[in-house]
Design a protein around this motif. Structure first.
Motif, mmCIF file in Angstrom:
data_model
loop_
_atom_site.group_PDB
_atom_site.id
_atom_site.type_symbol
_atom_site.label_atom_id
_atom_site.label_comp_id
_atom_site.label_asym_id
_atom_site.label_seq_id
_atom_site.Cartn_x
_atom_site.Cartn_y
_atom_site.Cartn_z
ATOM 1 N N ILE A 174 0.840 -1.203 0.000
ATOM 2 C CA ILE A 174 0.000 0.000 0.000
ATOM 3 C C ILE A 174 0.873 1.249 0.000
ATOM 4 N N SER A 175 1.880 1.251 0.858
ATOM 5 C CA SER A 175 2.780 2.401 0.914
ATOM 6 C C SER A 175 4.074 2.005 1.610
ATOM 7 N N SER A 176 5.116 2.812 1.380
ATOM 8 C CA SER A 176 6.406 2.613 2.038
ATOM 9 C C SER A 176 6.958 3.972 2.433
ATOM 10 N N TYR A 177 7.951 3.935 3.335
ATOM 11 C CA TYR A 177 8.461 5.178 3.901
ATOM 12 C C TYR A 177 9.855 4.893 4.432
ATOM 13 N N THR A 178 10.717 5.892 4.411
ATOM 14 C CA THR A 178 12.076 5.736 4.929
ATOM 15 C C THR A 178 12.348 6.779 6.000
ATOM 16 N N ASN A 179 12.859 6.330 7.137
ATOM 17 C CA ASN A 179 13.220 7.228 8.229
ATOM 18 C C ASN A 179 14.207 6.501 9.128
ATOM 19 N N VAL A 180 15.325 7.127 9.432
ATOM 20 C CA VAL A 180 16.361 6.480 10.248
ATOM 21 C C VAL A 180 16.177 6.778 11.735
ATOM 22 N N THR A 181 15.198 7.578 12.097
ATOM 23 C CA THR A 181 15.012 8.013 13.483
ATOM 24 C C THR A 181 14.510 6.873 14.355
ATOM 25 N N ASP A 182 14.991 6.800 15.604
ATOM 26 C CA ASP A 182 14.482 5.823 16.563
ATOM 27 C C ASP A 182 13.100 6.243 17.057
ATOM 28 N N HIS A 183 12.304 5.253 17.470
ATOM 29 C CA HIS A 183 11.086 5.539 18.208
ATOM 30 C C HIS A 183 11.469 5.962 19.630
ATOM 31 N N ASN A 184 10.528 6.561 20.345
ATOM 32 C CA ASN A 184 10.922 7.137 21.635
ATOM 33 C C ASN A 184 11.019 6.124 22.771
ATOM 34 N N GLY A 185 10.476 4.907 22.601
ATOM 35 C CA GLY A 185 10.653 3.860 23.604
ATOM 36 C C GLY A 185 9.884 4.067 24.883
ATOM 37 N N GLY A 186 8.926 4.973 24.897
ATOM 38 C CA GLY A 186 8.173 5.251 26.112
ATOM 39 C C GLY A 186 7.191 4.148 26.470
ATOM 40 N N THR A 187 6.728 4.185 27.704
ATOM 41 C CA THR A 187 5.735 3.224 28.179
ATOM 42 C C THR A 187 4.368 3.591 27.616
ATOM 43 N N TYR A 188 3.756 2.633 26.926
ATOM 44 C CA TYR A 188 2.488 2.910 26.271
ATOM 45 C C TYR A 188 1.757 1.593 26.084
ATOM 46 N N ASP A 189 0.619 1.445 26.754
ATOM 47 C CA ASP A 189 -0.168 0.225 26.589
ATOM 48 C C ASP A 189 -0.633 0.087 25.139
ATOM 49 N N VAL A 190 -0.692 -1.146 24.671
ATOM 50 C CA VAL A 190 -1.218 -1.418 23.338
ATOM 51 C C VAL A 190 -2.725 -1.654 23.442
ATOM 52 N N GLN A 191 -3.475 -1.022 22.548
ATOM 53 C CA GLN A 191 -4.926 -1.187 22.534
ATOM 54 C C GLN A 191 -5.357 -1.695 21.160
ATOM 55 N N VAL A 192 -6.239 -2.680 21.175
ATOM 56 C CA VAL A 192 -6.643 -3.386 19.960
ATOM 57 C C VAL A 192 -8.156 -3.281 19.793
ATOM 58 N N GLY A 193 -8.597 -2.785 18.652
ATOM 59 C CA GLY A 193 -10.019 -2.670 18.360
ATOM 60 C C GLY A 193 -10.626 -1.336 18.720
ATOM 61 N N GLY A 194 -9.887 -0.496 19.409
ATOM 62 C CA GLY A 194 -10.367 0.816 19.833
ATOM 63 C C GLY A 194 -9.461 1.335 20.926
ATOM 64 N N ILE A 195 -9.849 2.422 21.572
ATOM 65 C CA ILE A 195 -9.077 2.956 22.699
ATOM 66 C C ILE A 195 -10.023 3.423 23.785
ATOM 67 N N ALA A 196 -9.463 3.668 24.956
ATOM 68 C CA ALA A 196 -10.256 4.204 26.057
ATOM 69 C C ALA A 196 -10.817 5.572 25.674
ATOM 70 N N GLY A 197 -12.002 5.842 26.164
ATOM 71 C CA GLY A 197 -12.581 7.153 25.887
ATOM 72 C C GLY A 197 -13.968 7.096 25.277
ATOM 73 N N GLY A 198 -14.797 6.188 25.778
ATOM 74 C CA GLY A 198 -16.195 6.212 25.380
ATOM 75 C C GLY A 198 -16.507 5.505 24.088
ATOM 76 N N ILE A 199 -16.551 6.238 22.980
ATOM 77 C CA ILE A 199 -17.066 5.658 21.743
ATOM 78 C C ILE A 199 -15.965 5.390 20.717
ATOM 79 N N ASN A 200 -14.748 5.183 21.173
ATOM 80 C CA ASN A 200 -13.625 5.041 20.240
ATOM 81 C C ASN A 200 -13.383 3.603 19.786
ATOM 82 N N TYR A 201 -14.422 2.875 19.497
ATOM 83 C CA TYR A 201 -14.274 1.536 18.950
ATOM 84 C C TYR A 201 -14.235 1.623 17.424
ATOM 85 N N SER A 202 -13.721 0.568 16.774
ATOM 86 C CA SER A 202 -13.460 0.665 15.336
ATOM 87 C C SER A 202 -14.581 0.118 14.457
ATOM 88 N N ARG A 203 -15.539 -0.587 15.048
ATOM 89 C CA ARG A 203 -16.636 -1.238 14.326
ATOM 90 C C ARG A 203 -16.080 -2.226 13.307
#
Length: 241
Positions: free
Chosen positions: A185-214
């Motif tokens: 679909i697409s590609s991209y190039t970047n040599v930068t590191d990710h920030n490595g911070g603590t971040y829970d993974v959420q699947v199908g939506g996120i916290a906050g009421g109506i943020n589901y993906s259907r």
């Protein structure tokens, strides 16, 4: 002559054909990169347990198991109603910096209404996938925080509602890829590191009421430390070892 024939028959049973043909023996079954799998959700039971080698803590957040609609196994995650999503607690495993990584899952947009545009499908500190219209997806990657993420690409596939699609996103050194059913679909190039911070993974939506993906989701796998081949569509559920 009879004893010689018997001797030949016995030898034919114990000789290794690969030693004489020059062909390599078949690879052992399983996943050679299983030790790098940080999240593996088969979505076959209501607890949505992580099947990786060191299971993450999963919070179901009223997520619903659908045993009638599935890609593999006994069921799928139904993220088709308010607050139906999963959270995998980050105990350090999702703090990606310079590592390669591969995210894979199967998804089917809601068969009646499709996606809700803009809603989260997968959310982490380094990669986010969200709905784009009712039948497409957009992938963003982050190197500082998701507020300043980079758009990797929008699918524009016009996905058929209710049909299953294999989605793969990966980082391989400085190269990023986004594929659906093996097609780039697409590609991209970047040599930068990710920030490595603590971040829970959420699947199908996120916290906050109506943020589901259907949508329905099945066989979600996140591998950190390996850039997998996502150009071939899996024909079976991901292995557990």
């Amino acid at each position: 002559a009879e004893s010689l024939a018997n001797w030949d028959a016995g030898m034919s049973m114990i000789l290794n054909p690969y030693a004489f043909s020059g062909a390599a023996p078949p690879p052992p079954p399983g996943d050679p990169y299983f030790s790098n799998v940080q999240l593996l959700l088969h979505c076959d039971e209501s607890s949505f347990a992580d099947s990786s080698g060191t299971p993450a803590t999963i919070t179901t957040n009223l997520a619903t198991l659908d045993t009638s609609t599935k890609k593999f196994g006994a069921g799928s995650l139904s993220a088709r109603a308010n607050t139906n999503y999963l959270t995998a607690t980050d105990d350090g495993r999702f703090g990606v910096t310079s590592e390669d990584w591969t995210l894979e899952f199967w998804i089917a947009p809601d068969s009646t209404s499709g996606f809700i545009s803009g809603r989260r499908i997968f959310d982490s500190g380094f990669c986010r996938i969200q709905a784009s219209g009712t039948d497409d997806m957009a992938v963003r990657v982050s190197f500082s925080d998701m507020a300043s993420s980079v758009l990797l690409g929008t699918s524009a596939v016009n996905m058929t509602l209710g049909q299953w699609y294999y989605v793969g996103v990966k980082r391989d050194g400085s190269d990023f890829e986004f594929r659906i059913n093996g097609n780039l679909i697409s590609s991209y190039t970047n040599v930068t590191d990710h920030n490595g911070g603590t971040y829970d993974v959420q699947v199908g939506g996120i916290a906050g009421g109506i943020n589901y993906s259907r949508s329905w989701m099945d066989d979600v796998r996140l591998t950190v430390g390996t850039a997998r081949d996502i150009s071939s569509v899996p024909t079976a559920a991901f292995p557990d070892s």
